[in-house]
Design a protein around this motif. Structure first.
Motif, short mmCIF file in Angstrom:
data_model
loop_
_atom_site.label_atom_id
_atom_site.label_comp_id
_atom_site.label_asym_id
_atom_site.label_seq_id
_atom_site.Cartn_x
_atom_site.Cartn_y
_atom_site.Cartn_z
N VAL A 154 13.02 -2.78 -12.50
CA VAL A 154 11.69 -2.54 -11.90
C VAL A 154 11.40 -1.04 -11.83
N VAL A 155 12.46 -0.22 -11.97
CA VAL A 155 12.29 1.24 -11.94
C VAL A 155 12.41 1.84 -13.35
N ILE A 156 13.36 1.35 -14.15
CA ILE A 156 13.60 1.99 -15.45
C ILE A 156 13.08 1.18 -16.63
N GLY A 157 12.51 -0.01 -16.38
CA GLY A 157 12.07 -0.87 -17.48
C GLY A 157 13.24 -1.69 -17.97
N ALA A 158 12.95 -2.73 -18.76
CA ALA A 158 13.99 -3.68 -19.15
C ALA A 158 15.20 -2.98 -19.76
N ALA A 159 16.37 -3.14 -19.13
CA ALA A 159 17.59 -2.50 -19.61
C ALA A 159 18.77 -3.46 -19.46
N THR A 160 19.90 -2.94 -19.02
CA THR A 160 21.10 -3.80 -18.99
C THR A 160 21.52 -4.14 -17.55
N PRO B 181 0.84 -1.21 0.00
CA PRO B 181 0.00 0.00 0.00
C PRO B 181 0.88 1.27 0.00
N GLY B 182 0.50 2.22 -0.83
CA GLY B 182 1.21 3.50 -0.85
C GLY B 182 2.40 3.55 -1.79
N LEU B 183 2.74 2.41 -2.39
CA LEU B 183 3.91 2.41 -3.29
C LEU B 183 3.50 2.98 -4.65
N GLU B 184 4.11 4.11 -4.98
CA GLU B 184 3.73 4.80 -6.21
C GLU B 184 4.34 4.11 -7.43
N ILE B 185 3.51 3.87 -8.43
CA ILE B 185 4.01 3.28 -9.67
C ILE B 185 3.58 4.13 -10.87
N THR B 186 4.25 3.94 -12.00
CA THR B 186 3.91 4.69 -13.20
C THR B 186 2.82 3.94 -13.96
#
Lengths: 295, 489
Positions: B462-468, B432-437
């Protein structure tokens, strides 16, 4: 490592196993499943919870020895350990609020239907349990279900228990007799769930089915457990395993479920070969060597 | 720090010292690692190419700030132990980064030498020192210990926390690159760290995603063992969000902070007709079966993998290359289908090159529109439409448009979809309360990793989307600092 506390054969094909897993036992709810791996080379297989005892810290699973992994599992004994036992996975069955429920279990599905029936019955719902088996020797959990339901009807394909027919026939009879169900739960072979859902759709009764597709990780990653629900695919592991029975594409599920069938024979052969080798070893170990004893 | 006399020793060599590789024809039959690494002599030869320029843009080009020029100077001298210690002091997974980092867009991409000739082979050198340390653990450990004392003495030790953290506990959720880096750095700060992993194997994408022939799993295990040796505890089979919720970890399990590094594991689908046919799968199913469950060794390992004779892999990223090369090793003839041109492919040039060498075909500017199947429900063909490139889109890449009436069918019996992945919603739904885009990514401060919930930090995919891997590691490292600052408040 997860110690096995108890192993009991319920009949020729079905085994009950109690596993020590304290934290899972506190969390797992009816409809949710665990994934286990016997050893380093083992598969991850999903098994839906049959019972959980948070006081003893145990989770009970019931499985049918049909594939290589379940056959190996059935041979394990109390005191043995499982390498991995993870969960809970999936969502609990939505049981709150139902007042008049039919819980349908087909074969092994009865093991999963049981905790749902028990939960509903303890919540004060009227619960009719209808189960179906090939023959009377395979009947599961008859006493447990009697103790935790309003009524129980057991059907057999061959009529060996004096009650021949399909679970759908029993359900139809109940509906005809005026049972005004607000919820039907069906757990069993895909084909059974298909026909239960077709029947309840006619009467507009809300129906949940518990899908048991191929699965690898159980965490929503591999997409192996895709089930077609309505217009799109859902992951049984994170979106299910229960789905609205009137929206599931059962033919698609049966087709996908068969996609790895050719490998199962190879795996079974490998297990049988290992068993044969073990039997030879055991025989050799038992053979008393008489060479050099002058006899 | 020792330095090299540039004038005397600067190499005349204009190109990277080549690294031995397995023959393309034989390697496509096995899962053995393709790139074999430098010998000590080759490493020293390559290290001598570094001109030790004043600006050292490579260091800024590295998301975790490895002192690249300094470690290369030590390699040039043949002082591999100190070179390793220096790398390891900033990068907890050097053997992995040396293999899977996209150096061409990072350290090597900004190398001063690269303006006039080939840049220094920084990745290969990093790999060399890390592998050397596995072979010489005693010397490597002694050098690391000595460097730590020297750095503490000089007030430069990165493991100095703002206050005493030895009684504080942090839970790290997920065990991929972001989490491992965060955990390792927190352990250096003296924090008691427990890493929770949902699967039976630690490593996240390093274990289930990247194939053996590119990143041997034994090596991943060794890197993880080195983090364990720093005091980090690992708990496998722990699916956070179900077994424990984040709030329970903080309120009931005695953790003072939580780092979420759960990555982007949910596959994306094409969403076209026939995608659910038998023989069609997403890349993560193929890769999980093979990498995590060792399905290529069925029936010795109990998990099977279906492999066809004619396979199409849809997608143009590194995962698509991994899937294509895996399918190839399982015996399929493989074609990669991508909707833009080869120039726009996000995969590393080296991966594309390796795939080509192994006989993988590329069908560019083609977009799947329908999967065809037979009466038994198995895939038989992939209907595609030809594409042409239009104006550049938001990502700067020219956006592909369908050429009307150009539909064609590729005969297949196996389809692998590798068009990206999204984050799993579970943690967001249960916290609860965890802000997501809108894209289900966790909103976290870029510098500290702090989320909208006090004591909860996040970083990586999980923050920037699939990357390296390396971007995730950079985020994990910054979050460790953010967590330490938070705990000392």
């Amino acid at each position: 490592m997860y110690p096995i506390k108890e192993v009991r054969a319920l009949n020729n094909e079905v085994t009950k196993m109690v596993v020590e897993a304290l934290q899972i036992s506190k969390k797992i709810k009816p409809g949710q499943f665990i994934m286990l791996r016997i050893d380093e080379v083992g598969e991850r297989i999903p098994l839906t919870m049959n019972e959980a005892d948070p006081v003893a810290g145990t989770v009970t699973i019931i499985f049918q020895a049909v594939g290589a992994t379940t056959k190996q599992l059935a041979k394990m004994k109390a005191g043995d350990t499982l390498l991995d036992f993870a969960g809970p996975f999936g969502n609990p069955t939505q049981l709150e609020g139902a007042k008049r429920v039919a819980v349908i279990g087909g074969g092994l599905g009865t093991a999963i239907a049981y905790p749902q029936a028990k939960f509903l019955y303890e919540q004060g719902a009227m619960v009719d349990v209808i189960t179906g088996f090939r023959t009377k020797d395979l009947i599961l959990l008859e006493d447990e279900i009697n103790a935790h339901s309003t009524s129980q009807i057991i059907m057999t394909d061959d009529g060996s228990n004096g009650n021949q027919g399909l679970v759908t026939e029993a359900l139809q009879r109940r509906i005809d007799e005026g049972a005004n169900y607000d919820l039907v739960l069906a757990v069993g072979p895909v084909i059974m769930m298909k026909f239960v859902a077709a029947l309840t759709k006619k009467y507009g009764i809300k129906t949940y089915v518990s899908m048991n597709p191929l699965m690898i990780d159980g965490t929503g990653m591999c997409g192996g457990c895709r089930v077609k629900v309505g217009d799109g695919y859902k992951h049984a592991c994170v979106d299910g395993p229960d789905f609205d029975g009137h929206l599931v594409d059962y033919d698609d599920a049966m087709r996908r479920g068969a996609s790895y069938r050719s490998f199962e024979n190879v795996a079974n052969d490998a297990v049988d070969a290992a068993d044969a080798a073990a039997a030879v070893d055991a025989a050799a170990a038992e053979h008393e060597c008489l060479i050099g004893r002058g006899k | 720090m020792a330095s090299v006399d540039k004038k005397k020793t600067k190499s005349e060599q204009k190109t990277k010292t080549p690294m031995a590789e397995l023959e393309p024809t034989t390697r496509a039959e096995t899962f053995d690692e393709v790139a074999r690494g430098y010998t000590e002599q080759e490493a020293m030869q390559e290290a001598l190419r570094c001109i030790q320029c004043a600006k050292k843009p490579c260091v800024a080009g590295c998301p975790v700030g490895v002192p690249i020029a300094d470690f290369i100077a030590l390699v040039a001298e043949g002082n591999i132990a100190d070179a390793y210690a220096l790398v390891k002091s900033t990068n907890s997974l050097p053997a992995i980064c040396g293999r899977v980092c996209p150096q061409e867009t990072q350290c090597e991409g900004v190398c001063t030498l690269g303006r006039i000739e080939e840049p220094v082979a920084i990745g290969r050198l990093e790999r060399f020192v890390a592998d050397w340390a596995f072979d010489n653990p005693q010397e490597a450990a002694e050098a690391s210990e000595a460097l730590k004392y020297a750095q503490v003495e000089a007030g430069e030790f990165s493991g100095v926390s703002p206050c005493d953290l030895s009684t504080r506990k942090v839970a790290v959720v997920g065990s991929g690159p972001a989490s491992l880096t965060c955990a390792g750095q927190l352990a250096r700060f003296g924090v008691q760290v427990v890493v929770f992993e949902a699967l039976h194997e630690v490593g996240g994408v390093l274990s289930y995603g990247i194939p053996e022939f590119r990143l041997p799993k034994e090596l991943v295990k060794k890197e993880i063992a080195s983090i364990e040796a720093e005091g980090v505890k690992f708990e496998t089979n722990a699916f956070i969000g179900k077994l424990y919720e984040i709030k329970e970890l903080l309120d009931e399990q005695g953790f003072d902070a939580v780092f979420i590094g759960t990555g982007a594991g949910t596959p994306q689908y094409l969403g076209i007709e026939g995608e659910g046919l038998n023989g069609s799968m997403v890349a993560s199913e193929l890769l999980t079966r093979v990498n995590l469950m060792k399905a290529h060794r069925f029936p010795e390992y109990a998990t099977p993998i279906y492999a066809g004779k004619r396979c199409v892999v849809v997608g143009g990223g590194n995962v698509a290359m991994d899937a294509a090369r895996t399918a190839r090793r399982l015996g399929a003839e493989v074609t990669v289908v991508y909707r833009r041109s080869q120039k726009e492919m996000p995969a590393r040039a080296e991966e594309i090159h390796h795939a080509e060498e192994e006989g993988i075909a590329f069908k560019m500017l083609s977009n799947p529109v329908r999967v065809l199947g037979n009466d038994e429900g198995w895939v038989t063909g992939l209907e595609c439409v030809a594409m042409e490139l239009g104006e550049p889109d938001a990502s700067g890449r020219r956006s592909p448009q369908e050429v009307e009436g150009s539909n064609f069918v590729i005969d297949i019996d196996m389809l692998v979809v590798a068009i990206g992945s999204k984050t799993n919603r579970l943690i967001a739904e249960t916290t609860p309360g965890l802000e997501i885009t809108k894209r289900n990514l966790i909103v976290a401060d870029e510098e500290s990793g702090a989320t909208s919930v006090a004591g909860v930090f996040a970083g990586g995919d999980v923050v920037i989307g699939a990357a390296t891997v390396i971007l995730a590691m950079g985020a994990g490292k910054r979050a460790a600092q953010g967590i330490a600052t938070y705990l000392c408040k």
